[in-house]
Design a protein around this motif. Structure first.
Motif, PDB file in Angstrom:
ATOM      1  N   THR A   1       4.503 -46.803 -42.405  1.00 19.29           N
ATOM      2  CA  THR A   1       5.170 -47.736 -43.217  1.00 19.29           C
ATOM      3  C   THR A   1       6.039 -48.573 -42.688  1.00 19.29           C
ATOM      4  O   THR A   1       6.841 -47.835 -41.413  1.00 19.29           O
ATOM      5  CB  THR A   1       5.497 -47.451 -44.576  1.00 19.29           C
ATOM      6  OG1 THR A   1       6.593 -46.357 -44.264  1.00 19.29           O
ATOM      7  CG2 THR A   1       4.473 -46.776 -45.354  1.00 19.29           C
ATOM      8  N   GLU A   2       6.687 -49.487 -43.045  1.00 15.73           N
ATOM      9  CA  GLU A   2       7.574 -50.418 -42.448  1.00 15.73           C
ATOM     10  C   GLU A   2       8.971 -49.389 -42.064  1.00 15.73           C
ATOM     11  O   GLU A   2       9.754 -49.554 -41.197  1.00 15.73           O
ATOM     12  CB  GLU A   2       8.090 -51.648 -43.345  1.00 15.73           C
ATOM     13  CG  GLU A   2       7.073 -52.672 -43.426  1.00 15.73           C
ATOM     14  CD  GLU A   2       6.908 -53.498 -42.036  1.00 15.73           C
ATOM     15  OE1 GLU A   2       8.031 -53.561 -41.327  1.00 15.73           O
ATOM     16  OE2 GLU A   2       5.705 -53.837 -41.628  1.00 15.73           O
ATOM     17  N   ASP A   3       9.351 -48.583 -43.131  1.00 13.66           N
ATOM     18  CA  ASP A   3      10.684 -47.584 -42.949  1.00 13.66           C
ATOM     19  C   ASP A   3      10.431 -46.552 -42.238  1.00 13.66           C
ATOM     20  O   ASP A   3      11.303 -45.769 -42.023  1.00 13.66           O
ATOM     21  CB  ASP A   3      11.233 -47.396 -44.364  1.00 13.66           C
ATOM     22  CG  ASP A   3      10.214 -46.829 -45.216  1.00 13.66           C
ATOM     23  OD1 ASP A   3       8.962 -46.704 -44.793  1.00 13.66           O
ATOM     24  OD2 ASP A   3      10.421 -46.440 -46.352  1.00 13.66           O
ATOM     25  N   VAL A   4       9.131 -46.432 -41.792  1.00 15.61           N
ATOM     26  CA  VAL A   4       8.643 -45.302 -40.925  1.00 15.61           C
ATOM     27  C   VAL A   4       8.919 -43.867 -41.516  1.00 15.61           C
ATOM     28  O   VAL A   4       9.569 -42.834 -41.104  1.00 15.61           O
ATOM     29  CB  VAL A   4       9.038 -45.250 -39.593  1.00 15.61           C
ATOM     30  CG1 VAL A   4       8.303 -44.266 -38.631  1.00 15.61           C
ATOM     31  CG2 VAL A   4       9.222 -46.757 -38.947  1.00 15.61           C
ATOM     32  N   GLU A   5       8.804 -44.141 -42.833  1.00 16.91           N
ATOM     33  CA  GLU A   5       9.149 -42.740 -43.829  1.00 16.91           C
ATOM     34  C   GLU A   5       8.521 -41.482 -43.449  1.00 16.91           C
ATOM     35  O   GLU A   5       8.968 -40.339 -43.584  1.00 16.91           O
ATOM     36  CB  GLU A   5       8.664 -43.080 -45.314  1.00 16.91           C
ATOM     37  CG  GLU A   5       9.230 -42.014 -46.351  1.00 16.91           C
ATOM     38  CD  GLU A   5       8.792 -42.336 -47.562  1.00 16.91           C
ATOM     39  OE1 GLU A   5       9.234 -41.422 -48.651  1.00 16.91           O
ATOM     40  OE2 GLU A   5       8.089 -43.219 -47.936  1.00 16.91           O
ATOM     41  N   SER A   6       7.235 -41.514 -42.984  1.00 17.41           N
ATOM     42  CA  SER A   6       6.466 -40.166 -42.330  1.00 17.41           C
ATOM     43  C   SER A   6       7.430 -39.664 -41.310  1.00 17.41           C
ATOM     44  O   SER A   6       7.458 -38.367 -41.035  1.00 17.41           O
ATOM     45  CB  SER A   6       5.151 -40.655 -42.053  1.00 17.41           C
ATOM     46  OG  SER A   6       4.613 -41.068 -43.042  1.00 17.41           O
ATOM     47  N   LEU A   7       8.052 -40.401 -40.532  1.00 14.51           N
ATOM     48  CA  LEU A   7       8.828 -40.076 -39.387  1.00 14.51           C
ATOM     49  C   LEU A   7      10.035 -39.201 -40.028  1.00 14.51           C
ATOM     50  O   LEU A   7      10.323 -38.006 -39.343  1.00 14.51           O
ATOM     51  CB  LEU A   7       9.416 -41.240 -38.549  1.00 14.51           C
ATOM     52  CG  LEU A   7       9.896 -40.676 -37.223  1.00 14.51           C
ATOM     53  CD1 LEU A   7       8.848 -39.779 -36.227  1.00 14.51           C
ATOM     54  CD2 LEU A   7      10.353 -41.955 -36.383  1.00 14.51           C
ATOM     55  N   ARG A   8      10.538 -39.758 -40.760  1.00 11.88           N
ATOM     56  CA  ARG A   8      11.973 -39.330 -41.374  1.00 11.88           C
ATOM     57  C   ARG A   8      11.648 -38.127 -42.216  1.00 11.88           C
ATOM     58  O   ARG A   8      12.373 -37.046 -42.138  1.00 11.88           O
ATOM     59  CB  ARG A   8      12.623 -40.232 -42.395  1.00 11.88           C
ATOM     60  CG  ARG A   8      13.686 -39.694 -43.131  1.00 11.88           C
ATOM     61  CD  ARG A   8      14.153 -40.748 -44.122  1.00 11.88           C
ATOM     62  NE  ARG A   8      13.452 -41.095 -45.178  1.00 11.88           N
ATOM     63  CZ  ARG A   8      13.053 -40.297 -46.195  1.00 11.88           C
ATOM     64  NH1 ARG A   8      13.775 -39.100 -46.349  1.00 11.88           N
ATOM     65  NH2 ARG A   8      12.296 -40.489 -47.068  1.00 11.88           N
ATOM     66  N   LYS A   9      10.515 -37.860 -42.845  1.00 10.53           N
ATOM     67  CA  LYS A   9      10.164 -36.738 -43.776  1.00 10.53           C
ATOM     68  C   LYS A   9       9.728 -35.617 -42.697  1.00 10.53           C
ATOM     69  O   LYS A   9      10.235 -34.481 -42.986  1.00 10.53           O
ATOM     70  CB  LYS A   9       9.247 -37.125 -44.855  1.00 10.53           C
ATOM     71  CG  LYS A   9       9.738 -37.838 -46.063  1.00 10.53           C
ATOM     72  CD  LYS A   9       8.897 -37.557 -47.363  1.00 10.53           C
ATOM     73  CE  LYS A   9       9.392 -37.952 -48.489  1.00 10.53           C
ATOM     74  NZ  LYS A   9       8.467 -37.869 -49.491  1.00 10.53           N
ATOM     75  N   VAL A  10       8.797 -35.657 -41.815  1.00  5.48           N
ATOM     76  CA  VAL A  10       8.234 -34.845 -41.113  1.00  5.48           C
ATOM     77  C   VAL A  10       9.161 -34.502 -39.922  1.00  5.48           C
ATOM     78  O   VAL A  10       9.018 -33.159 -39.505  1.00  5.48           O
ATOM     79  CB  VAL A  10       6.772 -35.182 -40.842  1.00  5.48           C
ATOM     80  CG1 VAL A  10       5.998 -33.873 -39.805  1.00  5.48           C
ATOM     81  CG2 VAL A  10       5.920 -35.637 -42.085  1.00  5.48           C
ATOM     82  N   PHE A  11       9.428 -35.548 -39.262  1.00  4.63           N
ATOM     83  CA  PHE A  11      10.141 -35.158 -37.770  1.00  4.63           C
ATOM     84  C   PHE A  11       9.493 -34.372 -36.890  1.00  4.63           C
ATOM     85  O   PHE A  11       9.659 -33.269 -36.416  1.00  4.63           O
ATOM     86  CB  PHE A  11      11.514 -34.580 -38.102  1.00  4.63           C
ATOM     87  CG  PHE A  11      12.619 -35.289 -37.868  1.00  4.63           C
ATOM     88  CD1 PHE A  11      13.694 -34.965 -36.656  1.00  4.63           C
ATOM     89  CD2 PHE A  11      12.929 -36.220 -39.031  1.00  4.63           C
ATOM     90  CE1 PHE A  11      14.643 -35.762 -36.675  1.00  4.63           C
ATOM     91  CE2 PHE A  11      14.326 -37.220 -38.886  1.00  4.63           C
ATOM     92  CZ  PHE A  11      15.167 -36.723 -37.705  1.00  4.63           C
TER      93      PHE A  11
END
Length: 636
Positions: free
Chosen positions: A325-335
Motif C-alpha cells: 500500500t501507499e504507506d507501506v504498512e506491511s513493511l512497518r508491521k512485519v519488518f
C-alpha cells in the motif's frame, strides 16, 4: 471449482457441508436476487493444500468468504490467517463457522470478522457480512431494539497474544493503545506459583515489528506479587474514630502492619523470580524461535501452487502480501529481513511470451510491458525510500520477473546496495536459500561481535570476566506456541451499553477502540465486532466514543437469552407501568380487605353489646305501673 460468471458477485464457501451451504445460497437468492450472486464451494481433502485454495480464492475476487472450521480445522485456521493479511481482501468480510462454542476462541483468533455457531438460525450469518460488503443494499433487520433509560455498565474484553516470555517481562500484542507506566490487570494462564499477581506494568509500546495481526506490541513488566497496601476500608474506619489517641494508635498499627507485609512481599518476589527464572530456562529448551522474517509480495500468488507444505514448517517467518500500500504498512508491521516482489506478473508474462501473437498484438503488449515496469519501479522506489528512512534497517530486496534491469542498475538508481535482480519467476526455494545465507551471515556477524566484547572484558579484568560466555549476552526468551493457552491474555475495559437487539449493540467508551473483535459480557458471554456506519467506525459524544457492533459467537440457547434480555429492556417502561398498576391494585385490594375485616370485627362487638343490652332489658320493669305497684307495697 466449477466455472462461474466473473461479472457476478462471488461468495466463496470453504468447507464440505453441502446442506449448510445450500441453506446459505437459498437465503442469499431469496433476499438479494438483484445482486446476482454466484456461489462457489472451495474444498480439498488434502490438508496440506490450503495454499492452493488461497490462490484459487484470489483468482475469484470474492465479495464474501465463509470458512467452515468443522473440517480440516488446522489448515483452515492457517488459510484464514493468510487471507486476512492480504491488502486486496481488506474490505472482504471473512466469516468463520464452527460446530460448537468450544472452538470459538481458536477460530476467532485466526482473524475472521465474525464467528458463528452452525445451527438453524442463519439470519446473522448472512446479514453481518452483507452489511460490511454491501452496506447500502443490505436488508435491515426488523428485530426489536431495546434502549436503556440510563446506560448499563458492562465489560469489553480484549484478547492479547503473547510472543515470548523473559525472566523480567513478557512481549505481547493487542488492540488497546497503552501508555508507558500503565498498570494492567490481565487474565493469564501463567503458572500461579511463579507469577501469582495479575498486574503488569507497560514498559514500552510499539506499532511496528509485529508477529500477530494486532495494532500494537507491548513490553509488559512482570509484577510477580502485587504490592501490599492499606485498604480504603481500614483507613476510613481508622479516620472515623472520634478519640484522637485511638485514631493515632490505629493508623500507626496499620502502618506497622504494612511494613511487615512489605518485608514479606520482598521475600515473596525473590522466591517467585527465582522460580520463574528456572521455569523460563526449562522452557527455552523446547523453544525454537524463527530469527529471519520474509515478506513475499505477489498479486497472484501463483508460486504457491508449487509449495507442497505449510509455510509455518519452514525455519523462517514467512508473510504474504498481494500489494504494498501507499504507506507501506506491511513493511512497518512485519519488518522483514528479506523482501521478494514481482516486477511483472506471471500472468502477463505468459501472455507476452505467447509464440502465436500477431505483430500488432506483440507491439501492444510491449507498450503495456513498459507501463507495467514503470508502475512497479515506482512501487520499488517507494519501498526503498521507506527502508532508507528507517534507522538501522537494511533488508535484502529480491526483484523477480525483472527482464530489463540488472542488480547493478537497480542498486545505482535507488542508491541501495541490497537489491537483487532475478529474471526468473517468483521462486520460494530461491528466497529460502537467500534467507539461509542471510541468517548465517547475521549469526557470524553477531558471534564475532560478542567474542570481541568478551575478549575486551577479559583483558580489562580477567578475574571479574574470566568465566563470561556468549550466553551471558543473550536475553533468555521463551517463545510461546500460538496454540498454547499461555499465548492468550485478556484485558477488561469498562463501557456503557446504550441499545441492544438480538443482532447488534451500541455502546459508549471513554477510549478510542480499534475496529476489531472483542469479547463481551452483557449479561451473557458473546463476541462483538465493531462495524462502520457510512464509513465511520465511531461517533463522538463529548469526550466519549460511541460504537456500533454486531453480536456473534453464540449458539441457539444464547440467542434465546439475548431475545429475553432485549424484550425485558424493550418493554421495561411497559413492565414498570404494569408493575406499578399491579402494586396499586394490590394496595387497593388490601385496603378493601382491611376495611371489610374491620367491619366484620366491629359487627361482632356490636352483636355482643346488643345481647347484653337485651338481657338488661329483660331484667328491668316493663312499664311505670309496675314501678308504682312496688312502691305501693312498700308503703303498705
Amino acid at each position: 471449482m466449477a466455472e462461474i460468471n466473473k461479472s457476478s458477485n462471488i461468495i466463496v464457501y470453504c468447507g464440505n457441508d453441502k446442506g449448510y451451504f445450500q441453506s446459505l445460497e437459498r437465503r442469499f437468492k431469496q433476499r438479494y436476487e438483484s445482486l446476482n450472486f454466484s456461489f462457489v464451494i472451495s474444498f480439498t481433502e488434502d490438508e496440506s493444500s490450503y495454499l492452493s485454495l488461497l490462490v484459487d480464492i484470489l483468482k475469484l475476487n470474492p465479495k464474501i468468504i465463509y470458512i467452515d472450521f468443522s473440517v480440516n480445522t488446522k489448515p483452515f485456521l492457517k488459510l484464514s490467517r493468510q487471507l486476512k493479511r492480504l491488502s486486496t481482501l481488506d474490505h472482504v468480510p471473512i466469516v468463520g463457522l464452527v460446530e460448537s462454542k468450544k472452538y470459538l476462541r481458536e477460530c476467532s483468533a485466526s482473524g475472521v470478522d465474525f464467528t458463528h455457531v452452525k445451527c438453524g438460525e442463519i439470519h446473522d450469518v448472512v446479514y453481518h457480512p452483507m452489511y460490511l460488503a454491501f452496506e447500502k443494499q443490505v436488508a435491515k433487520p426488523t428485530f426489536a431494539k431495546g434502549k436503556f433509560k440510563a446506560p448499563v455498565s458492562a465489560s469489553l474484553i480484549n484478547d492479547f497474544r503473547v510472543g515470548y516470555i523473559t525472566p523480567e517481562y513478557i512481549r505481547a500484542e493487542g488492540n488497546f493503545l497503552q501508555s508507558k507506566g500503565d498498570v494492567l490487570e490481565l487474565s493469564t494462564s501463567f503458572p500461579k506459583e511463579t507469577i501469582p499477581s495479575k498486574q503488569f506494568i507497560v514498559n514500552s509500546v510499539s506499532d511496528r515489528d509485529l508477529y500477530y495481526d494486532f495494532d500494537y506490541s507491548y513490553e509488559l513488566g512482570i509484577q510477580f506479587v502485587s504490592e501490599p497496601s492499606i485498604s480504603e476500608a481500614d483507613l476510613e474506619t481508622a479516620n472515623a474514630l472520634e478519640d484522637p489517641k485511638a485514631k493515632e494508635n490505629r493508623l500507626t498499627e496499620l502502618q506497622n502492619n504494612l511494613k511487615i507485609k512489605q518485608e514479606e512481599h520482598a521475600n515473596e518476589v525473590r522466591v517467585c523470580k527465582k522460580k520463574h527464572l528456572a521455569w523460563v530456562n526449562d522452557k527455552i529448551t523446547f523453544s525454537k524461535p524463527k530469527k529471519t522474517k520474509i515478506l513475499i509480495v505477489d498479486g497472484e500468488m501463483n508460486f504457491l501452487d508449487r509449495v507442497k507444505t505449510s509455510l509455518d514448517q519452514f525455519p523462517y517467518t514467512i508473510r504474504l502480501q498481494t500489494v504494498l500500500t501507499e504507506d507501506v504498512e506491511s513493511l512497518r508491521k512485519v519488518f522483514p529481513h528479506l523482501i521478494g516482489m514481482n516486477l511483472i506478473s506471471k500472468t502477463f508474462l505468459d501472455k507476452f511470451n505467447n509464440p502465436n501473437l500477431t505483430l500488432v498484438e506483440k507491439e501492444v503488449l510491449e507498450e503495456e510491458l513498459k507501463e507495467r515496469e514503470t508502475n512497479s519501479l515506482n512501487h520499488l522506489g517507494r519501498l526503498v525510500k521507506r527502508v532508507k528512512d528507517t534507522e538501522n534497517y537494511t533488508p535484502f530486496i529480491i526483484v523477480f520477473n525483472c527482464l530489463n534491469f540488472t542488480s547493478k542498475s537497480l542498486q545505482d538508481t535507488y542508491e541501495y546496495p541490497l537489491i537483487i535482480s532475478h529474471k526468473g519467476k517468483m521462486d520460494l526455494d530461491y528466497i529460502l536459500k537467500m534467507a539461509e545465507i542471510f541468517e548465517r551471515k547475521q549469526v557470524d556477524k553477531y558471534n564475532a561481535k560478542v567474542e570481541a566484547k568478551i575478549a575486551s572484558l577479559r583483558k580489562k579484568d580477567p578475574k571479574k570476566y574470566g568465566r563470561i560466555t556468549k550466553a551471558d549476552f543473550e536475553e533468555k526468551r521463551y517463545y510461546v506456541n500460538k496454540n498454547d493457552d499461555m499465548s492468550f491474555l485478556s484485558l477488561t475495559h469498562d463501557i456503557e451499553v446504550l441499545t441492544i437487539s438480538e443482532t447488534e449493540i451500541t455502546f459508549k467508551s471513554e477510549r478510542q477502540l480499534s475496529p476489531s473483535t472483542y469479547r463481551f459480557d452483557v449479561p451473557l458471554k458473546c463476541s462483538v465486532t465493531i462495524v462502520p456506519t457510512d464509513g465511520n467506525y465511531f461517533q463522538k459524544d463529548g469526550q466519549d466514543f460511541i460504537y456500533k457492533a454486531f453480536i456473534h459467537s453464540v449458539d441457539e440457547i444464547d440467542k434465546k437469552g439475548i431475545r429475553k434480555y432485549v424484550n425485558d429492556t424493550f418493554f421495561a417502561d411497559l413492565n414498570e407501568k404494569r408493575d406499578k398498576e399491579l402494586q396499586e391494585f394490590k394496595n387497593l385490594n388490601n385496603s378493601i380487605l382491611e376495611e371489610k375485616k374491620s367491619k366484620e370485627e366491629k359487627s361482632v362487638e356490636d352483636t355482643l353489646e346488643e345481647i347484653n343490652n337485651e338481657r338488661d332489658e329483660e331484667a328491668r320493669p316493663k312499664d311505670n305501673s309496675s314501678i308504682g305497684f312496688s312502691r305501693k307495697l312498700k308503703d303498705d
